[in-house]
Write a protein that holds these residues in place. Structure first.
Motif, mmCIF file in Angstrom:
data_model
loop_
_atom_site.group_PDB
_atom_site.id
_atom_site.type_symbol
_atom_site.label_atom_id
_atom_site.label_comp_id
_atom_site.label_asym_id
_atom_site.label_seq_id
_atom_site.Cartn_x
_atom_site.Cartn_y
_atom_site.Cartn_z
ATOM 1 N N TRP A 155 0.869 -1.181 0.000
ATOM 2 C CA TRP A 155 0.000 0.000 0.000
ATOM 3 C C TRP A 155 0.905 1.229 0.000
ATOM 4 O O TRP A 155 1.130 1.864 1.025
ATOM 5 C CB TRP A 155 -0.936 -0.038 1.215
ATOM 6 C CG TRP A 155 -1.834 -1.228 1.181
ATOM 7 C CD1 TRP A 155 -1.544 -2.487 1.619
ATOM 8 C CD2 TRP A 155 -3.161 -1.284 0.664
ATOM 9 N NE1 TRP A 155 -2.614 -3.321 1.416
ATOM 10 C CE2 TRP A 155 -3.625 -2.605 0.829
ATOM 11 C CE3 TRP A 155 -4.014 -0.340 0.083
ATOM 12 C CZ2 TRP A 155 -4.884 -3.013 0.429
ATOM 13 C CZ3 TRP A 155 -5.270 -0.749 -0.313
ATOM 14 C CH2 TRP A 155 -5.689 -2.073 -0.138
ATOM 15 N N LEU A 156 1.449 1.564 -1.162
ATOM 16 C CA LEU A 156 2.487 2.583 -1.295
ATOM 17 C C LEU A 156 1.917 3.986 -1.484
ATOM 18 O O LEU A 156 0.771 4.161 -1.902
ATOM 19 C CB LEU A 156 3.389 2.248 -2.492
ATOM 20 C CG LEU A 156 3.994 0.839 -2.516
ATOM 21 C CD1 LEU A 156 4.887 0.682 -3.739
ATOM 22 C CD2 LEU A 156 4.756 0.541 -1.245
ATOM 23 N N ASP A 157 2.770 4.955 -1.188
ATOM 24 C CA ASP A 157 2.414 6.365 -1.312
ATOM 25 C C ASP A 157 3.688 7.129 -1.647
ATOM 26 O O ASP A 157 4.757 6.806 -1.110
ATOM 27 C CB ASP A 157 1.818 6.855 0.015
ATOM 28 C CG ASP A 157 1.297 8.266 -0.037
ATOM 29 O OD1 ASP A 157 2.100 9.188 -0.254
ATOM 30 O OD2 ASP A 157 0.085 8.453 0.162
ATOM 31 N N LYS A 158 3.583 8.139 -2.491
ATOM 32 C CA LYS A 158 4.749 8.934 -2.897
ATOM 33 C C LYS A 158 5.470 9.575 -1.712
ATOM 34 O O LYS A 158 6.657 9.856 -1.795
ATOM 35 C CB LYS A 158 4.324 10.041 -3.859
ATOM 36 C CG LYS A 158 4.046 9.574 -5.247
ATOM 37 C CD LYS A 158 3.530 10.706 -6.109
ATOM 38 C CE LYS A 158 4.672 11.476 -6.694
ATOM 39 N NZ LYS A 158 4.248 12.397 -7.770
ATOM 40 N N ARG A 159 4.770 9.816 -0.641
ATOM 41 C CA ARG A 159 5.372 10.504 0.510
ATOM 42 C C ARG A 159 6.282 9.611 1.344
ATOM 43 O O ARG A 159 7.002 10.106 2.207
ATOM 44 C CB ARG A 159 4.273 11.090 1.402
ATOM 45 C CG ARG A 159 3.423 12.148 0.701
ATOM 46 C CD ARG A 159 2.258 12.547 1.547
ATOM 47 N NE ARG A 159 1.346 11.391 1.624
ATOM 48 C CZ ARG A 159 0.276 11.331 2.390
ATOM 49 N NH1 ARG A 159 -0.026 12.340 3.175
ATOM 50 N NH2 ARG A 159 -0.496 10.270 2.382
ATOM 51 N N TYR A 160 6.239 8.317 1.120
ATOM 52 C CA TYR A 160 7.006 7.395 1.960
ATOM 53 C C TYR A 160 7.945 6.542 1.098
ATOM 54 O O TYR A 160 7.513 5.964 0.099
ATOM 55 C CB TYR A 160 6.062 6.464 2.729
ATOM 56 C CG TYR A 160 5.098 7.210 3.615
ATOM 57 C CD1 TYR A 160 5.472 7.608 4.893
ATOM 58 C CD2 TYR A 160 3.815 7.522 3.177
ATOM 59 C CE1 TYR A 160 4.591 8.297 5.714
ATOM 60 C CE2 TYR A 160 2.928 8.214 3.983
ATOM 61 C CZ TYR A 160 3.320 8.601 5.251
ATOM 62 O OH TYR A 160 2.448 9.280 6.054
ATOM 63 N N PRO A 161 9.208 6.423 1.507
ATOM 64 C CA PRO A 161 10.123 5.549 0.755
ATOM 65 C C PRO A 161 9.710 4.091 0.911
ATOM 66 O O PRO A 161 9.019 3.730 1.871
ATOM 67 C CB PRO A 161 11.482 5.805 1.407
ATOM 68 C CG PRO A 161 11.170 6.334 2.767
ATOM 69 C CD PRO A 161 9.843 7.031 2.670
ATOM 70 N N PHE A 162 10.118 3.277 -0.053
ATOM 71 C CA PHE A 162 9.823 1.847 0.021
ATOM 72 C C PHE A 162 11.051 1.070 -0.425
ATOM 73 O O PHE A 162 11.884 1.585 -1.175
ATOM 74 C CB PHE A 162 8.586 1.484 -0.813
ATOM 75 C CG PHE A 162 8.669 1.875 -2.266
ATOM 76 C CD1 PHE A 162 9.268 1.049 -3.206
ATOM 77 C CD2 PHE A 162 8.131 3.081 -2.696
ATOM 78 C CE1 PHE A 162 9.338 1.406 -4.532
ATOM 79 C CE2 PHE A 162 8.194 3.454 -4.031
ATOM 80 C CZ PHE A 162 8.802 2.615 -4.953
ATOM 81 N N PRO A 163 11.188 -0.183 0.037
ATOM 82 C CA PRO A 163 12.343 -0.989 -0.353
ATOM 83 C C PRO A 163 12.296 -1.297 -1.847
ATOM 84 O O PRO A 163 11.223 -1.517 -2.412
ATOM 85 C CB PRO A 163 12.221 -2.257 0.488
ATOM 86 C CG PRO A 163 10.837 -2.279 0.998
ATOM 87 C CD PRO A 163 10.299 -0.890 0.955
#
Length: 137
Positions: free
Chosen positions: A25-33
């Protein structure tokens, strides 16, 4: 779409689900692996998405993909009947989620997970990938 950190308790929808975790559940405001996974696993995810019955209301468009300049006006004006717009939009939008289980834990992920993995190099948690690999089709 709503953001949930990977492997946090699932809480999207009517009520919390015991032993269900959110993934992708991704969002541009949060980094992801980021990383690479086996293309066969991406294909299996696509098949699971195609057979899923967990449909939600509304349509979510990938926040990481930029609308091409030629289609930006079509999008802004809501002229969604344009075939070129739909051709661009289809692989970048979703309206549901998949669920896969492993060892009494169920993972809930949005239909865009294969897109996030392939196009944006999202690397889901390993237990989710194992659950996908072992999931019946």
């Amino acid at each position: 779409m709503t953001y949930f950190k990977d492997c946090t308790p699932y809480s999207y929808g009517v009520a919390d689900q015991p032993r269900m975790l959110s993934v992708g559940w991704l969002d541009k405001r949060y980094p992801f692996p980021k990383g690479e996974i086996d293309p066969a696993l991406i294909e299996k995810l696509r098949r699971l998405v195609a057979k899923s019955t967990w449909i939600t209301r509304g349509l979510h468009i990938c926040e990481f993909c930029e609308i091409p300049a030629a289609l930006a006006e079509v999008h802004q004006q809501g002229r969604t009947g344009d075939p070129a717009y739909w051709e661009w939009l289809k692989p970048r939008s979703s309206n549901g989620e998949i669920r896969v289980s492993l060892h009494s834990v169920t993972y809930a992920a949005p239909f865009l997970v294969p897109h996030y993995i392939e196009v944006h190099k999202y690397l889901p948690p390993q237990p989710f990938l194992v659950a996908v690999e072992q999931a019946p089709e």
